[in-house]
Design an enzyme around this catalytic site. Structure first.
Site, PDB file in Angstrom:
ATOM      1  N   SER A  75       0.838  -1.214   0.000  1.00  0.00           N
ATOM      2  CA  SER A  75       0.000   0.000   0.000  1.00  0.00           C
ATOM      3  C   SER A  75       0.866   1.254   0.000  1.00  0.00           C
ATOM      4  CB  SER A  75      -0.900   0.019   1.231  1.00  0.00           C
ATOM      5  OG  SER A  75      -1.729  -1.109   1.234  1.00  0.00           O
TER       6      SER A  75
HETATM    7  C1  LIG Z   1      -3.584  -3.877  -0.891  1.00  0.00           C
HETATM    8  S1  LIG Z   1      -3.008  -5.483  -0.583  1.00  0.00           S
HETATM    9  C2  LIG Z   1      -2.415  -5.450   1.060  1.00  0.00           C
HETATM   10  C3  LIG Z   1      -1.535  -4.376   1.466  1.00  0.00           C
HETATM   11  C4  LIG Z   1      -0.678  -4.776   2.618  1.00  0.00           C
HETATM   12  N1  LIG Z   1      -1.277  -4.595   3.874  1.00  0.00           N
HETATM   13  C5  LIG Z   1       0.667  -4.173   2.402  1.00  0.00           C
HETATM   14  O1  LIG Z   1       0.834  -2.949   2.556  1.00  0.00           O
HETATM   15  O2  LIG Z   1       1.505  -4.894   1.970  1.00  0.00           O
HETATM   16  C6  LIG Z   1      -4.501  -6.414  -0.320  1.00  0.00           C
HETATM   17  C7  LIG Z   1      -4.271  -7.868  -0.049  1.00  0.00           C
HETATM   18  O3  LIG Z   1      -5.509  -8.417   0.390  1.00  0.00           O
HETATM   19  C8  LIG Z   1      -5.626  -9.725  -0.113  1.00  0.00           C
HETATM   20  N2  LIG Z   1      -7.058 -10.059  -0.096  1.00  0.00           N
HETATM   21  C9  LIG Z   1      -8.033  -9.724  -1.002  1.00  0.00           C
HETATM   22  N3  LIG Z   1      -9.217 -10.152  -0.578  1.00  0.00           N
HETATM   23  C10 LIG Z   1      -9.013 -10.787   0.602  1.00  0.00           C
HETATM   24  C11 LIG Z   1      -9.880 -11.413   1.538  1.00  0.00           C
HETATM   25  N4  LIG Z   1     -11.185 -11.458   1.368  1.00  0.00           N
HETATM   26  N5  LIG Z   1      -9.329 -11.941   2.679  1.00  0.00           N
HETATM   27  C12 LIG Z   1      -7.991 -11.868   2.897  1.00  0.00           C
HETATM   28  N6  LIG Z   1      -7.127 -11.281   2.040  1.00  0.00           N
HETATM   29  C13 LIG Z   1      -7.630 -10.722   0.915  1.00  0.00           C
HETATM   30  C14 LIG Z   1      -4.992  -9.667  -1.493  1.00  0.00           C
HETATM   31  O4  LIG Z   1      -4.574 -10.946  -1.928  1.00  0.00           O
HETATM   32  C15 LIG Z   1      -3.833  -8.686  -1.238  1.00  0.00           C
HETATM   33  O5  LIG Z   1      -2.655  -9.372  -0.935  1.00  0.00           O
END
Ligand SMILES: C[S@@+](CC[C@H](N)C(=O)[O-])C[C@H]1O[C@@H](n2cnc3c(N)ncnc32)[C@H](O)[C@@H]1O
Length: 373
Positions: free
Chosen positions: A86
């Protein structure tokens, strides 16, 4: 850039943690930095250009780390970004809103690169944090990075909460939802806080909602600002099939009714903060609109109800009255215009005046705090 990644008023405890847990340790060698000016992505590979890679890692920008749920290969950007690191200033803002204190138990949902999980682990101890990540490969890579950075934080592969680690004092979610899974509310203690990006489905603009679990088991709270996140993997969709609404290329459906409106395209769908469209999305559920087709000063926008096959088309021009066509049982444009006028009549309230009440069964109510409230 003053402040922590440009965000002022962050406590010294976080400044020390951000210095101790550098973002670069959580980014992969191949990544696609987002450029806010162009709205597009470039590519950088550490093996080919380590200096540029370091520069990008230090930029206040989101870095895509996976496309198309991992099906995409090669160095060109894929179609849909599905995992990322992010934007750092957003990470800081969210940690500020979350108000995490030593001793709290924290659920970090959407682990991605593992950076936010590591920052939280540095604040409350790895034993007090549980990460949840839906993608098995992304989860495994994050476990490795967390280990190498000295945190043994558990990362569960899944898409909900994790009962064995509950109750939590804080739940942070870094993808957008249109329904809050009941498990997140159930597994948060009374007085605990959930910070969740909310997507209405109507517009790309989302807002972060800060919910507090109350004695009655409901989670209530106001929106605290607009954000842009990728969608929860199981909640994507809602893309209408145009043909199902408009079977003919040459004629409008038989039940088409015609009217006019004075609402302009820029004030509804193009306002600089996106608040108008977000509020319309809150008040008019299960309606989406198409990308606009432009031609000779006109923008044609299609609105589709996802509940039934009702639709509307508005021929927006720069001036004057706009032609509207609608069909089906639901008067989609009337609802959209009604919600927009409701917002205008109240002096265009910002998103912080709206909030959600969420039940454990996923049901939710949108509320508005008037001047007295
Ligand atoms: C924007 S990224 C995460 C950013 C993270 N916190 C970072 O800064 O590295 C969103 C993540 O959420 C995961 N994701 C999407 N839907 C999800 C769900 N329903 N439950 C868990 N993880 C999910 C995606 O695979 C992705 O890796």
């Amino acid at each position: 850039m003053t402040g922590l990644w440009g965000v002022e008023g962050v406590g010294a405890e976080w400044e020390e943690i951000f210095a101790r847990v550098p973002r670069a340790e959580f980014l992969p060698d191949l990544m696609w930095p987002f450029d806010e000016r162009s709205g597009g992505y470039s590519v950088v590979n550490r093996a080919e250009d380590p200096v540029e890679w370091e520069r990008q890692a230090g930029r206040n920008a989101a870095m895509v780390t996976q496309w198309d749920d991992g099906r995409h290969e090669g160095r060109e950007p894929g179609e849909v970004p599905t995992s990322s690191g992010s934007k750092p200033s957003l990470v800081v803002r969210m940690l500020q809103e979350l108000d995490v204190r030593p001793g709290h138990r924290v659920l970090d949902v959407g682990v991605g690169t593992g950076w936010t999980t590591a920052l939280l682990s540095a604040r409350v101890g790895a034993a007090n944090v549980v990460g949840v990540e839906i993608d098995p490969e992304v989860a495994e890579a994050a476990r490795g990075r967390l280990r190498r950075a000295g945190f043994g934080t558990p990362v569960v592969t899944g898409d909900g909460g994790w009962a064995a680690g509950a109750p939590y004092d804080r739940v942070q979610v870094t993808f957008a939802v249109r329904r809050v899974p009941g498990a997140w509310v159930e597994q948060t203690r009374v007085g605990g806080v959930l910070l969740v990006p909310w997507d209405t489905g109507f517009t790309d603009v989302q807002a972060l909602v800060r919910l507090t679990v109350e004695e009655d088991g409901l989670a209530r709270g106001a929106f605290v600002g607009t954000v842009g996140f990728m969608m929860s993997r199981p909640q994507r969709g809602g893309v209408p099939v145009h043909r199902e609404y408009f079977p003919s290329d040459v004629e409008w459906p038989d039940d088409t009714v015609e009217s006019v409106t004075e609402v302009r395209h820029d004030e509804l769908l193009d306002d600089p903060y996106g608040t108008a469209a977000f509020v319309v999305g809150l008040r008019v559920p299960e309606v989406v609109h198409s990308a606009t087709a432009e031609g000779e000063g006109m923008r044609v926008v299609y609105f589709y109800s996802l509940r039934c096959r009702s639709w509307a088309v508005v021929f927006f021009q720069e001036e004057g009255r706009q032609r509207v066509l609608q069909g089906g049982k639901r008067r989609v444009w009337d609802e959209v215009e009604g919600a927009f006028r409701w917002w205008m009549e109240r002096g265009r309230p910002e998103v912080g005046r709206f909030g959600l009440t969420v039940r454990v069964d996923g049901g939710r109510e949108v509320w508005f705090r008037g001047c007295g409230g």
